[in-house]
Design an enzyme around this catalytic site. Structure first.
Site, PDB file in Angstrom:
ATOM      1  CG  HIS A 124       4.197   5.324  16.692  1.00 54.71           C
ATOM      2  ND1 HIS A 124       4.716   6.561  16.441  1.00 54.71           N
ATOM      3  CD2 HIS A 124       3.466   5.005  15.591  1.00 54.71           C
ATOM      4  CE1 HIS A 124       4.331   6.968  15.239  1.00 54.71           C
ATOM      5  NE2 HIS A 124       3.566   6.044  14.713  1.00 54.71           N
ATOM      6  NE  ARG A 152       0.467   6.449  15.355  1.00 54.13           N
ATOM      7  CZ  ARG A 152       0.559   7.700  15.803  1.00 54.13           C
ATOM      8  NH1 ARG A 152       0.060   8.029  16.974  1.00 54.13           N
ATOM      9  NH2 ARG A 152       1.154   8.630  15.066  1.00 54.13           N
ATOM     10  CB  VAL A 194       5.899  -0.205   9.226  1.00 53.48           C
ATOM     11  CG1 VAL A 194       5.288   1.155   8.932  1.00 53.48           C
ATOM     12  CG2 VAL A 194       7.391  -0.184   8.873  1.00 53.48           C
ATOM     13  CB  VAL A 196       3.789   2.601   4.570  1.00 57.00           C
ATOM     14  CG1 VAL A 196       5.180   2.515   5.189  1.00 57.00           C
ATOM     15  CG2 VAL A 196       2.941   3.628   5.314  1.00 57.00           C
ATOM     16  N   GLY A 197       4.232   0.743   2.070  1.00 58.43           N
ATOM     17  CA  GLY A 197       5.041  -0.334   1.495  1.00 58.43           C
ATOM     18  C   GLY A 197       5.587   0.032   0.121  1.00 58.43           C
ATOM     19  N   GLY A 230       0.842  -1.204   0.000  1.00 59.11           N
ATOM     20  CA  GLY A 230       0.000   0.000   0.000  1.00 59.11           C
ATOM     21  C   GLY A 230       0.873   1.248   0.000  1.00 59.11           C
TER      22      GLY A 230
HETATM   23  N1  LIG Z   1       4.908   2.973  12.602  1.00 58.78           N
HETATM   24  C1  LIG Z   1       4.576   4.103  12.020  1.00 58.78           C
HETATM   25  O1  LIG Z   1       5.112   5.159  12.364  1.00 58.78           O
HETATM   26  C2  LIG Z   1       3.564   4.115  10.915  1.00 58.78           C
HETATM   27  C3  LIG Z   1       3.477   5.195  10.037  1.00 58.78           C
HETATM   28  C4  LIG Z   1       2.551   5.147   8.978  1.00 58.78           C
HETATM   29  C5  LIG Z   1       1.709   4.042   8.854  1.00 58.78           C
HETATM   30  N2  LIG Z   1       1.795   3.026   9.751  1.00 58.78           N
HETATM   31  C6  LIG Z   1       0.925   1.852   9.656  1.00 58.78           C
HETATM   32  O2  LIG Z   1       1.356   1.068   8.538  1.00 58.78           O
HETATM   33  C7  LIG Z   1       0.253   0.307   8.049  1.00 58.78           C
HETATM   34  C8  LIG Z   1       0.129   0.499   6.527  1.00 58.78           C
HETATM   35  O3  LIG Z   1      -0.213   1.839   6.236  1.00 58.78           O
HETATM   36  P1  LIG Z   1      -0.497   2.255   4.703  1.00 58.78           P
HETATM   37  O4  LIG Z   1      -0.749   3.704   4.711  1.00 58.78           O
HETATM   38  O5  LIG Z   1       0.536   1.687   3.822  1.00 58.78           O
HETATM   39  O6  LIG Z   1      -1.879   1.460   4.448  1.00 58.78           O
HETATM   40  P2  LIG Z   1      -2.453   0.973   3.031  1.00 58.78           P
HETATM   41  O7  LIG Z   1      -3.882   0.634   3.267  1.00 58.78           O
HETATM   42  O8  LIG Z   1      -2.109   1.940   1.968  1.00 58.78           O
HETATM   43  O9  LIG Z   1      -1.625  -0.374   2.745  1.00 58.78           O
HETATM   44  C9  LIG Z   1      -1.748  -1.523   3.528  1.00 58.78           C
HETATM   45  C10 LIG Z   1      -1.630  -2.715   2.597  1.00 58.78           C
HETATM   46  O10 LIG Z   1      -1.589  -3.902   3.395  1.00 58.78           O
HETATM   47  C11 LIG Z   1      -2.199  -4.907   2.583  1.00 58.78           C
HETATM   48  N3  LIG Z   1      -2.546  -6.082   3.385  1.00 58.78           N
HETATM   49  C12 LIG Z   1      -3.607  -6.267   4.198  1.00 58.78           C
HETATM   50  N4  LIG Z   1      -3.556  -7.510   4.735  1.00 58.78           N
HETATM   51  C13 LIG Z   1      -2.441  -8.109   4.248  1.00 58.78           C
HETATM   52  C14 LIG Z   1      -1.844  -9.387   4.440  1.00 58.78           C
HETATM   53  N5  LIG Z   1      -2.400 -10.309   5.249  1.00 58.78           N
HETATM   54  N6  LIG Z   1      -0.701  -9.653   3.781  1.00 58.78           N
HETATM   55  C15 LIG Z   1      -0.135  -8.745   2.947  1.00 58.78           C
HETATM   56  N7  LIG Z   1      -0.651  -7.514   2.742  1.00 58.78           N
HETATM   57  C16 LIG Z   1      -1.788  -7.203   3.382  1.00 58.78           C
HETATM   58  C17 LIG Z   1      -3.404  -4.202   1.979  1.00 58.78           C
HETATM   59  O11 LIG Z   1      -3.917  -4.910   0.853  1.00 58.78           O
HETATM   60  C18 LIG Z   1      -2.799  -2.864   1.616  1.00 58.78           C
HETATM   61  O12 LIG Z   1      -2.328  -2.812   0.288  1.00 58.78           O
HETATM   62  C19 LIG Z   1      -0.970   0.787   8.841  1.00 58.78           C
HETATM   63  O13 LIG Z   1      -1.228  -0.101   9.913  1.00 58.78           O
HETATM   64  C20 LIG Z   1      -0.538   2.129   9.380  1.00 58.78           C
HETATM   65  O14 LIG Z   1      -1.237   2.515  10.564  1.00 58.78           O
HETATM   66  C21 LIG Z   1       2.702   3.049  10.763  1.00 58.78           C
END
Ligand SMILES: NC(=O)c1ccc[n+]([C@@H]2O[C@H](COP(=O)([O-])OP(=O)(O)OC[C@H]3O[C@@H](n4cnc5c(N)ncnc54)[C@H](O)[C@@H]3O)[C@@H](O)[C@H]2O)c1
Length: 309
Positions: free
Chosen positions: A175, A88, A118, A13-14, A11
């Site tokens: 966090h 969160r 993350v 972040v990834g 998504g």
């Molecule tokens: N630690 C931090 O500081 C920080 C900062 C930003 C976001 N985050 C967290 O990171 C996570 C992702 O955020 P994002 O903005 O990329 O969200 P996003 O919705 O854009 O992407 C998440 C992705 O995970 C995929 N996914 C769901 N279940 C899955 C599984 N079982 N296996 C593989 N992929 C799977 C979804 O299909 C989606 O593409 C969220 O939980 C968000 O809260 C953490």
């Protein structure tokens, strides 16, 4: 042979993490998601940018874990992000299941890897990955403090009209709303910010930092921050891949440091080829220590919820 990093969750972040890793030519990248075609499409798109961006990193997208085999680092970003009005912590039960499944699969193919978590709620998700992987504590690390301190640094630079490169900032704790920005250890060209701005301005920057994620969630309306989170995950990854031994604030498993036991929480660590190579214990004032203990209690509550799931 290039180093190999797998990013789970393609998504916001990834995918941004995959982009930054490849454009810095740090490693080959495997992008995994459950949505069919999506990680393959993003990996191909990034591959087609490579001639222009001038790197030879190989990018592979997949819905399966086989291509991730033998990864040096696994970055877990899979899960749902929060929506306006959500904390969160509201994500805990959904994301615990996702992080559990992702960790199980990933460690089967990369038993010697280092896990960078993350997904939110961050500290609690580190516990899930730690328990499921059975990895030693040095090889499970959470990304939060690098992001939170980058936010603090950006706000300090904006306030004083100086280069961000001159700023350093330290943020400890979980966090979440209880994170502990430390102005005493936050500097501009080595000068503590307590010497450079009045207390009320520091308080306002500290508050903006603690609410930094929510500020962006409110503006975006769908999804949460991803450019700076990806940069933070990449800085940690680079320090490990190149054995740079940078001191960075990360969620690490504490067994007695800072008087905290059996808990992932943000502290300064030395990140090198072995993962967390050292936890740096700094002296805290009474107030700072109280704030860290409050933050630890909040993470303990989430850990207890995880155990009950
Ligand atoms: N630690 C931090 O500081 C920080 C900062 C930003 C976001 N985050 C967290 O990171 C996570 C992702 O955020 P994002 O903005 O990329 O969200 P996003 O919705 O854009 O992407 C998440 C992705 O995970 C995929 N996914 C769901 N279940 C899955 C599984 N079982 N296996 C593989 N992929 C799977 C979804 O299909 C989606 O593409 C969220 O939980 C968000 O809260 C953490």
């Amino acid at each position: 042979m290039n180093k190999k990093v797998t990013v789970i969750g393609a998504g916001n972040v990834g995918a941004t993490t995959a982009q930054r890793l490849s454009e810095k030519a740090l490693c080959d990248v495997v992008l995994i998601d459950i949505i069919e075609g999506m990680p393959q499409g993003k990996a191909l798109d990034l591959t087609e940018a490579a001639p222009i961006e001038k790197h030879d990193s190989k990018l592979t997208g997949s819905n399966k874990y086989e291509p991730s085999e033998g990864s040096d680092i696994i970055i877990i970003t899979a899960g749902i992000p929060r929506k306006p009005g959500m904390s969160r912590d509201d994500l805990i039960s959904t994301n615990a299941g996702i992080v559990k499944r992702a960790t199980e699969q990933a460690v089967k193919f990369s038993p010697d890897s280092i896990l960078i978590i993350v997904s939110n709620p961050l500290d609690a998700m580190c516990h899930v990955a730690y328990d499921v992987s059975g990895f030693p504590k040095e090889r499970v690390i959470g990304m939060a403090g690098v992001l939170d301190s980058a936010r603090f640094r950006a706000f300090i630079a904006m306030e004083l009209d100086v280069s961000v490169e001159n700023t350093h900032a330290f943020v400890l704790g979980g966090h979440g709303d209880t994170m502990v920005p430390l102005p005493r250890y936050s500097t501009v060209a080595g000068i503590p910010i307590t010497e450079l701005m009045p207390q009320d301005r520091i308080d306002s920057l500290v508050e903006r930092t603690a609410n930094g994620g929510a500020e962006i969630v409110k503006l975006l309306k769908t999804g949460s921050a991803f450019y700076a989170p990806a940069s933070a995950a990449v800085e940690m990854t680079e320090s490990i891949l190149k054995d740079k031994k940078k001191i960075l604030p990360c969620a690490a498993y504490l067994s007695g440091e800072y008087g905290i036991h059996d808990l992932f929480i943000g502290v300064p660590v030395k990140l090198g080829a072995k993962g967390v190579e050292e936890i740096i214990e700094i002296t805290l004032t009474g107030d700072e220590n109280a704030a860290l203990m409050k933050s630890a209690a909040a993470v303990e509550e989430l850990k207890a919820i995880i155990k009950r799931l």
